[in-house]
Design an enzyme around this catalytic site. Structure first.
Site, PDB file in Angstrom:
ATOM      1  N   HIS A   1      99.657  48.000  22.693  1.00 29.51           N
ATOM      2  CA  HIS A   1      98.788  47.213  23.579  1.00 29.51           C
ATOM      3  C   HIS A   1      99.169  45.733  23.548  1.00 29.51           C
ATOM      4  O   HIS A   1      98.631  44.944  22.772  1.00 29.51           O
ATOM      5  CB  HIS A   1      97.337  47.405  23.123  1.00 29.51           C
ATOM      6  CG  HIS A   1      96.319  46.960  24.114  1.00 29.51           C
ATOM      7  ND1 HIS A   1      95.144  47.645  24.311  1.00 29.51           N
ATOM      8  CD2 HIS A   1      96.290  45.907  24.964  1.00 29.51           C
ATOM      9  CE1 HIS A   1      94.435  47.033  25.241  1.00 29.51           C
ATOM     10  NE2 HIS A   1      95.101  45.963  25.643  1.00 29.51           N
TER      11      HIS A   1
ATOM     12  N   HIS B   1     100.019  42.303  26.134  1.00 28.93           N
ATOM     13  CA  HIS B   1     100.065  41.710  27.487  1.00 28.93           C
ATOM     14  C   HIS B   1     101.211  40.709  27.518  1.00 28.93           C
ATOM     15  O   HIS B   1     101.146  39.675  26.858  1.00 28.93           O
ATOM     16  CB  HIS B   1      98.736  41.029  27.822  1.00 28.93           C
ATOM     17  CG  HIS B   1      97.582  41.982  27.894  1.00 28.93           C
ATOM     18  ND1 HIS B   1      97.269  42.678  29.050  1.00 28.93           N
ATOM     19  CD2 HIS B   1      96.685  42.387  26.962  1.00 28.93           C
ATOM     20  CE1 HIS B   1      96.207  43.459  28.817  1.00 28.93           C
ATOM     21  NE2 HIS B   1      95.839  43.301  27.561  1.00 28.93           N
TER      22      HIS B   1
ATOM     23  N   ARG C   1     102.475  39.504  30.467  1.00 27.25           N
ATOM     24  CA  ARG C   1     102.182  38.599  31.601  1.00 27.25           C
ATOM     25  C   ARG C   1     103.300  38.444  32.628  1.00 27.25           C
ATOM     26  O   ARG C   1     103.162  37.638  33.544  1.00 27.25           O
ATOM     27  CB  ARG C   1     101.797  37.203  31.087  1.00 27.25           C
ATOM     28  CG  ARG C   1     100.616  37.186  30.130  1.00 27.25           C
ATOM     29  CD  ARG C   1      99.332  37.626  30.775  1.00 27.25           C
ATOM     30  NE  ARG C   1      98.181  37.356  29.922  1.00 27.25           N
ATOM     31  CZ  ARG C   1      97.162  38.199  29.757  1.00 27.25           C
ATOM     32  NH1 ARG C   1      97.135  39.348  30.415  1.00 27.25           N
ATOM     33  NH2 ARG C   1      96.163  37.884  28.984  1.00 27.25           N
TER      34      ARG C   1
ATOM     35  N   ASP D   1      94.052  48.776  31.693  1.00 32.03           N
ATOM     36  CA  ASP D   1      93.449  47.849  30.740  1.00 32.03           C
ATOM     37  C   ASP D   1      93.124  46.481  31.349  1.00 32.03           C
ATOM     38  O   ASP D   1      93.881  45.938  32.136  1.00 32.03           O
ATOM     39  CB  ASP D   1      94.331  47.632  29.510  1.00 32.03           C
ATOM     40  CG  ASP D   1      93.617  46.743  28.521  1.00 32.03           C
ATOM     41  OD1 ASP D   1      92.567  47.160  28.014  1.00 32.03           O
ATOM     42  OD2 ASP D   1      94.082  45.612  28.302  1.00 32.03           O
TER      43      ASP D   1
ATOM     44  N   HIS E   1      90.432  51.476  28.639  1.00 31.18           N
ATOM     45  CA  HIS E   1      89.645  50.303  28.255  1.00 31.18           C
ATOM     46  C   HIS E   1      88.197  50.701  28.523  1.00 31.18           C
ATOM     47  O   HIS E   1      87.754  50.716  29.667  1.00 31.18           O
ATOM     48  CB  HIS E   1      90.090  49.101  29.097  1.00 31.18           C
ATOM     49  CG  HIS E   1      89.181  47.916  29.036  1.00 31.18           C
ATOM     50  ND1 HIS E   1      89.588  46.683  28.577  1.00 31.18           N
ATOM     51  CD2 HIS E   1      87.886  47.761  29.400  1.00 31.18           C
ATOM     52  CE1 HIS E   1      88.581  45.831  28.652  1.00 31.18           C
ATOM     53  NE2 HIS E   1      87.537  46.448  29.153  1.00 31.18           N
TER      54      HIS E   1
ATOM     55  N   HIS F   1      91.297  49.412  21.859  1.00 34.04           N
ATOM     56  CA  HIS F   1      90.458  48.442  21.136  1.00 34.04           C
ATOM     57  C   HIS F   1      89.016  48.874  20.846  1.00 34.04           C
ATOM     58  O   HIS F   1      88.064  48.299  21.370  1.00 34.04           O
ATOM     59  CB  HIS F   1      90.457  47.074  21.828  1.00 34.04           C
ATOM     60  CG  HIS F   1      90.376  47.075  23.335  1.00 34.04           C
ATOM     61  ND1 HIS F   1      89.419  47.766  24.033  1.00 34.04           N
ATOM     62  CD2 HIS F   1      91.139  46.448  24.261  1.00 34.04           C
ATOM     63  CE1 HIS F   1      89.606  47.563  25.324  1.00 34.04           C
ATOM     64  NE2 HIS F   1      90.645  46.775  25.488  1.00 34.04           N
TER      65      HIS F   1
ATOM     66  N   ASN G   1      87.595  40.560  25.050  1.00 35.73           N
ATOM     67  CA  ASN G   1      86.959  41.737  25.619  1.00 35.73           C
ATOM     68  C   ASN G   1      87.625  43.000  25.071  1.00 35.73           C
ATOM     69  O   ASN G   1      88.812  43.195  25.307  1.00 35.73           O
ATOM     70  CB  ASN G   1      87.080  41.700  27.137  1.00 35.73           C
ATOM     71  CG  ASN G   1      86.279  42.809  27.786  1.00 35.73           C
ATOM     72  OD1 ASN G   1      85.469  43.463  27.143  1.00 35.73           O
ATOM     73  ND2 ASN G   1      86.526  43.039  29.067  1.00 35.73           N
TER      74      ASN G   1
ATOM     75  N   ASP H   1      96.388  44.002  21.330  1.00 33.80           N
ATOM     76  CA  ASP H   1      95.762  43.424  22.533  1.00 33.80           C
ATOM     77  C   ASP H   1      96.167  41.954  22.663  1.00 33.80           C
ATOM     78  O   ASP H   1      95.359  41.109  23.060  1.00 33.80           O
ATOM     79  CB  ASP H   1      94.238  43.583  22.519  1.00 33.80           C
ATOM     80  CG  ASP H   1      93.639  43.370  23.913  1.00 33.80           C
ATOM     81  OD1 ASP H   1      94.398  43.164  24.886  1.00 33.80           O
ATOM     82  OD2 ASP H   1      92.404  43.406  24.027  1.00 33.80           O
TER      83      ASP H   1
ATOM     84  N   HIS I   1      96.791  33.198  27.086  1.00 33.87           N
ATOM     85  CA  HIS I   1      96.123  32.550  28.222  1.00 33.87           C
ATOM     86  C   HIS I   1      96.495  31.070  28.271  1.00 33.87           C
ATOM     87  O   HIS I   1      96.732  30.435  27.227  1.00 33.87           O
ATOM     88  CB  HIS I   1      94.606  32.685  28.114  1.00 33.87           C
ATOM     89  CG  HIS I   1      94.111  34.054  28.456  1.00 33.87           C
ATOM     90  ND1 HIS I   1      94.259  34.610  29.708  1.00 33.87           N
ATOM     91  CD2 HIS I   1      93.473  34.994  27.711  1.00 33.87           C
ATOM     92  CE1 HIS I   1      93.730  35.836  29.710  1.00 33.87           C
ATOM     93  NE2 HIS I   1      93.256  36.095  28.514  1.00 33.87           N
TER      94      HIS I   1
END
Ligand code: DOR
Ligand code: ZN
Length: 437
Positions: A66, A68, A70, A160, A187, A240, A286, A313, A317
């Site tokens: 898991h 990200h 981007r 997700d 998710h 998660h 989250n 996860d 950002h």
């Protein structure tokens, strides 16, 4: 010129000296040749490039189900290249890149792009996750078969960031996934119960005036999906896990023979909603950080195998999306470079897992769940040299600005954590750590 010789800094032979496989027994030497473990024991090899282990723990390279990354779309926060570097530095040899990119990875073109970028960068095996539904909208199934049969060979599908909340859509996805022998990763968040939610529904949220995210929003979807998977005889993976109740549901479902697996994040194993009193959105994620009782239940569930594995996860950002008021901030936190240390702090130092256990939850189980044949393998002669060396006694202080990710949003900023990844090998090649001269 041979293929190996054409790759820069790829020694044919590499010697790991004085390392302790799974942290057990006296130090041994491990000789790696052409990407494979060739010898284990007291190795005499002259003129061979050598990594001095000084008794460090040798584990199979970690696998993150898991992540990200981007790319495409938000390269201002992470790219396949920067995320791969963070992964290698964190001890990972394979990562699964989530589909909530822009454009969404709901077709063969996007998943093949991510897969190809991963190969070009070459620091970690990047496996794209395909979206379950078109545009992550939860309405129409994406072309799972086309993505599975593409060059990217997609094995995990997930919306997700969003929950596949329509039970009919989820049921169809499970049925297709069974036919394709792939896994759907959910998710779990019933959206009708989390409208406007900002924090774990409990005392802290009430005190701070934040709209609550109830445990039942997760648990009700997990219970429903376990039943759908059981009846469809399909495999389900739960992303998660964050509550005591979800662990209870998983225990029940597994006892009933459901083919369900589950992951927990490092942050849900260490942090609680006590963190929220500062209103610092670096702690917004989250599912949200929960209570101390949940943290204890999650640790126990992971130690007992009710929860199968750790997944980061990893969610980079931009500064403007985190350094703002709580309600406007995006949920998510970095995880790749801190995962091992947080697991050592939460699970090893507490006596809940030994190093074999760490290998199981960070490498072997995730590789099995995703069906990766070359990762999470035993440390034995003839096995692929996807390996990580960890100094178990060293500590380090986390500084977001010094991490390899483009973004710096780590909730562990300034914390001194135990366990330092010193070297990562992908098919015998050093992808992190000092490259021997
Ligand atoms: O905190 C989260 N961030 N949870 C998710 O499910 C999605 C992720 C993201 O993409 O930022
Ligand atoms: Zn998620």
């Amino acid at each position: 010129m041979s293929a190996l010789a054409s790759e820069p800094r790829t020694p044919d032979t590499l010697l790991l000296r004085n390392v302790r496989p799974y942290g057990e027994g006296d130090p041994v030497d491990v000789l790696v040749r052409h990407g494979v473990i060739a010898e284990i024991g007291a190795v005499t090899a002259d003129g061979v490039e050598t990594v001095e282990g000084n008794g460090a723990v040798l584990l199979p390279g970690f696998v993150d189900l898991h992540t990200h990354l981007r790319e495409p779309g938000r390269e201002d926060t992470e790219t396949v290249e920067t995320g791969s570097r963070a992964a290698a530095l964190g001890g990972y040899t394979a990562v699964f890149a989530m589909a909530n990119t822009d454009p969404v990875a709901d077709n063969a073109v996007v998943v093949e792009h991510v897969w190809r970028r991963g190969r070009e960068v070459g620091l970690v095996d990047v496996h794209p996750v395909g979206a379950v539904t078109v545009g992550l909208k939860g309405e129409k199934l994406a072309e799972l078969g086309t993505m599975a049969k593409s060059a990217a060979n997609v094995r995990v599908f997930s919306d997700d960031g969003h929950c596949v909340h329509d039970p009919l859509v989820m049921r169809r996805a499970l049925e297709y996934s069974k036919a394709l022998d792939v896994v759907v990763a959910q998710h779990a968040e019933e959206p009708r119960l989390t409208v406007g939610a900002q924090a774990h529904e409990g005392e802290q949220a009430a005190r701070l005036g934040l709209q609550g995210w109830p445990a039942a929003a997760e648990e009700s979807i997990v219970a429903r999906d376990c039943l759908l998977a059981l009846h469809a005889e399909a495999r389900l993976h739960v992303c998660h896990v964050s509550t005591t109740g979800t662990a209870d549901v998983l225990k029940w479902a597994k006892a009933r023979g459901t083919k369900v697996s589950a992951e927990v994040t490092p942050h849900h194993l260490l942090l609680t909603d006590d963190r929220l009193s500062t209103y610092d959105p670096v702690n917004k994620v989250n599912p949200p950080l929960r209570t101390n009782a949940d943290v204890e239940a999650l640790r126990r569930a992971l130690a007992e195998g009710v929860i199968d594995c750790v997944a980061t996860d990893h969610a980079p950002h931009a500064v403007q999306d985190k350094d703002c008021e709580w309600s406007a901030a995006r949920p998510g936190m970095l995880g790749l470079q801190t995962a091992l240390s947080v697991v050592v702090e939460a699970m090893v130092r507490t006596g809940l897992l030994d190093w074999r256990g760490v290998a199981r939850v960070m490498s072997e189980r995730p590789a099995e769940i995703a069906g990766l044949p070359d990762h999470g393998r035993p440390i034995e002669v003839g096995e692929p040299a996807n390996l990580v060396l960890v100094d178990p006694d060293a500590t380090w202080t986390v500084r977001g600005a010094e991490l390899a990710s483009v973004a710096g949003n780590t909730p562990f900023e300034g914390m001194e954590l135990p366990g330092v990844v010193t070297t990562t090998l992908l098919r015998g090649r050093v992808t992190a750590g000092r490259i021997p001269a």
